[in-house]
Design a protein around this motif. Structure first.
Motif, PDB file in Angstrom:
ATOM      1  N   GLY A   1      -6.863   6.363  11.082  1.00  0.00           N
ATOM      2  CA  GLY A   1      -5.560   5.859  10.683  1.00  0.00           C
ATOM      3  C   GLY A   1      -5.554   4.426  10.176  1.00  0.00           C
ATOM      4  O   GLY A   1      -4.493   3.840   9.946  1.00  0.00           O
ATOM      5  N   HIS A   2      -6.740   3.841   9.945  1.00  0.00           N
ATOM      6  CA  HIS A   2      -6.810   2.468   9.460  1.00  0.00           C
ATOM      7  C   HIS A   2      -6.847   2.444   7.936  1.00  0.00           C
ATOM      8  O   HIS A   2      -7.562   3.226   7.313  1.00  0.00           O
ATOM      9  CB  HIS A   2      -8.050   1.761  10.000  1.00  0.00           C
ATOM     10  CG  HIS A   2      -8.064   1.654  11.492  1.00  0.00           C
ATOM     11  ND1 HIS A   2      -7.177   0.870  12.188  1.00  0.00           N
ATOM     12  CD2 HIS A   2      -8.850   2.259  12.425  1.00  0.00           C
ATOM     13  CE1 HIS A   2      -7.415   0.973  13.474  1.00  0.00           C
ATOM     14  NE2 HIS A   2      -8.412   1.819  13.656  1.00  0.00           N
ATOM     15  N   ARG A   3      -6.088   1.551   7.348  1.00  0.00           N
ATOM     16  CA  ARG A   3      -6.069   1.435   5.885  1.00  0.00           C
ATOM     17  C   ARG A   3      -7.335   0.746   5.392  1.00  0.00           C
ATOM     18  O   ARG A   3      -7.799  -0.219   6.001  1.00  0.00           O
ATOM     19  CB  ARG A   3      -4.844   0.635   5.428  1.00  0.00           C
ATOM     20  CG  ARG A   3      -3.508   1.335   5.660  1.00  0.00           C
ATOM     21  CD  ARG A   3      -2.362   0.405   5.253  1.00  0.00           C
ATOM     22  NE  ARG A   3      -1.075   1.046   5.377  1.00  0.00           N
ATOM     23  CZ  ARG A   3      -0.367   1.097   6.488  1.00  0.00           C
ATOM     24  NH1 ARG A   3      -0.854   0.558   7.593  1.00  0.00           N
ATOM     25  NH2 ARG A   3       0.820   1.675   6.516  1.00  0.00           N
TER      26      ARG A   3
ATOM     27  N   GLY B   1       2.228   2.010  -3.277  1.00  0.00           N
ATOM     28  CA  GLY B   1       1.249   2.260  -4.327  1.00  0.00           C
ATOM     29  C   GLY B   1       0.921   1.048  -5.162  1.00  0.00           C
ATOM     30  O   GLY B   1       0.264   1.168  -6.207  1.00  0.00           O
ATOM     31  N   GLU B   2       1.337  -0.138  -4.716  1.00  0.00           N
ATOM     32  CA  GLU B   2       1.071  -1.357  -5.472  1.00  0.00           C
ATOM     33  C   GLU B   2      -0.354  -1.857  -5.247  1.00  0.00           C
ATOM     34  O   GLU B   2      -0.856  -2.674  -6.014  1.00  0.00           O
ATOM     35  CB  GLU B   2       2.094  -2.436  -5.099  1.00  0.00           C
ATOM     36  CG  GLU B   2       3.509  -2.045  -5.510  1.00  0.00           C
ATOM     37  CD  GLU B   2       4.571  -2.948  -4.891  1.00  0.00           C
ATOM     38  OE1 GLU B   2       4.220  -4.037  -4.394  1.00  0.00           O
ATOM     39  OE2 GLU B   2       5.752  -2.569  -4.904  1.00  0.00           O
ATOM     40  N   LEU B   3      -0.975  -1.385  -4.183  1.00  0.00           N
ATOM     41  CA  LEU B   3      -2.392  -1.617  -3.935  1.00  0.00           C
ATOM     42  C   LEU B   3      -3.038  -0.265  -3.667  1.00  0.00           C
ATOM     43  O   LEU B   3      -2.458   0.580  -2.986  1.00  0.00           O
ATOM     44  CB  LEU B   3      -2.595  -2.540  -2.725  1.00  0.00           C
ATOM     45  CG  LEU B   3      -2.274  -4.024  -2.910  1.00  0.00           C
ATOM     46  CD1 LEU B   3      -2.307  -4.737  -1.563  1.00  0.00           C
ATOM     47  CD2 LEU B   3      -3.245  -4.685  -3.874  1.00  0.00           C
ATOM     48  N   GLN B   4      -4.232  -0.063  -4.190  1.00  0.00           N
ATOM     49  CA  GLN B   4      -4.918   1.208  -4.003  1.00  0.00           C
ATOM     50  C   GLN B   4      -5.656   1.205  -2.666  1.00  0.00           C
ATOM     51  O   GLN B   4      -6.425   0.286  -2.379  1.00  0.00           O
ATOM     52  CB  GLN B   4      -5.911   1.443  -5.146  1.00  0.00           C
ATOM     53  CG  GLN B   4      -5.247   1.600  -6.509  1.00  0.00           C
ATOM     54  CD  GLN B   4      -6.257   1.823  -7.601  1.00  0.00           C
ATOM     55  OE1 GLN B   4      -7.413   2.149  -7.337  1.00  0.00           O
ATOM     56  NE2 GLN B   4      -5.842   1.665  -8.842  1.00  0.00           N
ATOM     57  N   ALA B   5      -5.407   2.237  -1.879  1.00  0.00           N
ATOM     58  CA  ALA B   5      -6.002   2.303  -0.544  1.00  0.00           C
ATOM     59  C   ALA B   5      -5.973   3.727  -0.029  1.00  0.00           C
ATOM     60  O   ALA B   5      -5.347   4.605  -0.621  1.00  0.00           O
ATOM     61  CB  ALA B   5      -5.245   1.372   0.412  1.00  0.00           C
TER      62      ALA B   5
ATOM     63  N   VAL C   1       0.842  -1.200   0.000  1.00  0.00           N
ATOM     64  CA  VAL C   1       0.000   0.000   0.000  1.00  0.00           C
ATOM     65  C   VAL C   1       0.876   1.247   0.000  1.00  0.00           C
ATOM     66  O   VAL C   1       0.656   2.197  -0.761  1.00  0.00           O
ATOM     67  CB  VAL C   1      -0.950   0.008   1.215  1.00  0.00           C
ATOM     68  CG1 VAL C   1      -1.641   1.363   1.353  1.00  0.00           C
ATOM     69  CG2 VAL C   1      -1.994  -1.095   1.067  1.00  0.00           C
ATOM     70  N   ASP C   2       1.905   1.248   0.857  1.00  0.00           N
ATOM     71  CA  ASP C   2       2.784   2.416   0.955  1.00  0.00           C
ATOM     72  C   ASP C   2       3.511   2.685  -0.353  1.00  0.00           C
ATOM     73  O   ASP C   2       3.806   3.837  -0.673  1.00  0.00           O
ATOM     74  CB  ASP C   2       3.813   2.205   2.081  1.00  0.00           C
ATOM     75  CG  ASP C   2       3.169   2.175   3.466  1.00  0.00           C
ATOM     76  OD1 ASP C   2       2.023   2.672   3.583  1.00  0.00           O
ATOM     77  OD2 ASP C   2       3.791   1.652   4.404  1.00  0.00           O
TER      78      ASP C   2
END
Length: 203
Positions: A47-49, A37-41, A34-35
Motif C-alpha cells: 500500500g505504499h506509493r 494523476g498529476e504525478l505518475q505513481a 498522485v491521486d
C-alpha cells in the motif's frame, strides 16, 4: 542456443516523502497530486506509493522556479510537515510539544484546546498528522474522531489518539478507536515517538 533475455529496466522511483522534499511540498499535497494523476505513481502490495522520478523532474521543469500547482492552485513551497494537536490540558500540550520538537524538529505543530476549534483548524490546515484527546470539552471526542476518519478531506491525515483512559475505560469508544494508534498519557515520552515515526513515514 537460446539467448537469455535481459530483465526490463526497473523504473526509477522514490517515496512520497522524498518526492515532497524535492518539490518543497507537504507529504499530503503530494499524495493528492498522485491521486489526481498529476504525478505518475503506483502502490506496492503493502500500500505504499512509489512515484516516478521522471514525473517529478517533468513537474520541476514545468514549474521553472514558480510554485508547484496542485489542481490549478499554487502550493506554497515553505510548508513543513504539519501536525495538529487537539488537547485541552496545557500540561499535556506542552509535553507533546516537547516530544514533537525533539522527534520532528522541522515540523510545525498547531494546538487547539477544544474540539470545535480543533475542527476549524483541521479544515484550514489539512494536517499531515492529527493528535487527538478522546475526552474533550464541548464535543464528543469519539464522534470527532469518527467524523475526521470518514471525511474525504482528511483521508491522507494520519491519526493518533492520546488519552488518560485505560483499556477498560476505552471500551465504550472501541467503535471510534478501531485501527487507530492509541497512546496513554502516562507513556507519552516513550510511546509517542515511534507512533510519530510511523505516522510520518512513507505513505
Amino acid at each position: 542456443m537460446s539467448r537469455v533475455k535481459p530483465n526490463p529496466p526497473v523504473p526509477d522511483t522514490c517515496s512520497t516523502t522524498e518526492a515532497a522534499q524535492r518539490l518543497g511540498m507537504a507529504v499530503r499535497s503530494v499524495q493528492l497530486m498522485v491521486d489526481r494523476g498529476e504525478l505518475q505513481a503506483w502502490k506496492t502490495p503493502g500500500g505504499h506509493r512509489r512515484i516516478l522520478r521522471s514525473s517529478i523532474d517533468a513537474l520541476l521543469q514545468l514549474r521553472g522556479g514558480a510554485p508547484v500547482t496542485s489542481g490549478g492552485v499554487a502550493v506554497g513551497l515553505e510548508r513543513p510537515l504539519t501536525l495538529l494537536l487537539i488537547e485541552d490540558s496545557v500540561h499535556f500540550q506542552n509535553l507533546i510539544g516537547l516530544v514533537v520538537k525533539r522527534e520532528l524538529p522541522e515540523a510545525e505543530l498547531h494546538i487547539a484546546s477544544d474540539g470545535i476549534a480543533g475542527l476549524a483548524l483541521a479544515g484550514r490546515l489539512e494536517p499531515d498528522v492529527l493528535l487527538i484527546d478522546i475526552l474533550l470539552p464541548g464535543i464528543d471526542g469519539a464522534a470527532l474522531i469518527t467524523s475526521l476518519r470518514s471525511h474525504p478531506q482528511f483521508a491522507a491525515s494520519k491519526l493518533i489518539v492520546v488519552t488518560s483512559l485505560d483499556e477498560a475505560q476505552r471500551e465504550p469508544y472501541r467503535f471510534a478507536l478501531d485501527g487507530v494508534p492509541v497512546v496513554h498519557k502516562t507513556a507519552l515520552v516513550t510511546a509517542l515517538p515511534p507512533l510519530l515515526a510511523r505516522a510520518t513515514a512513507t505513505a
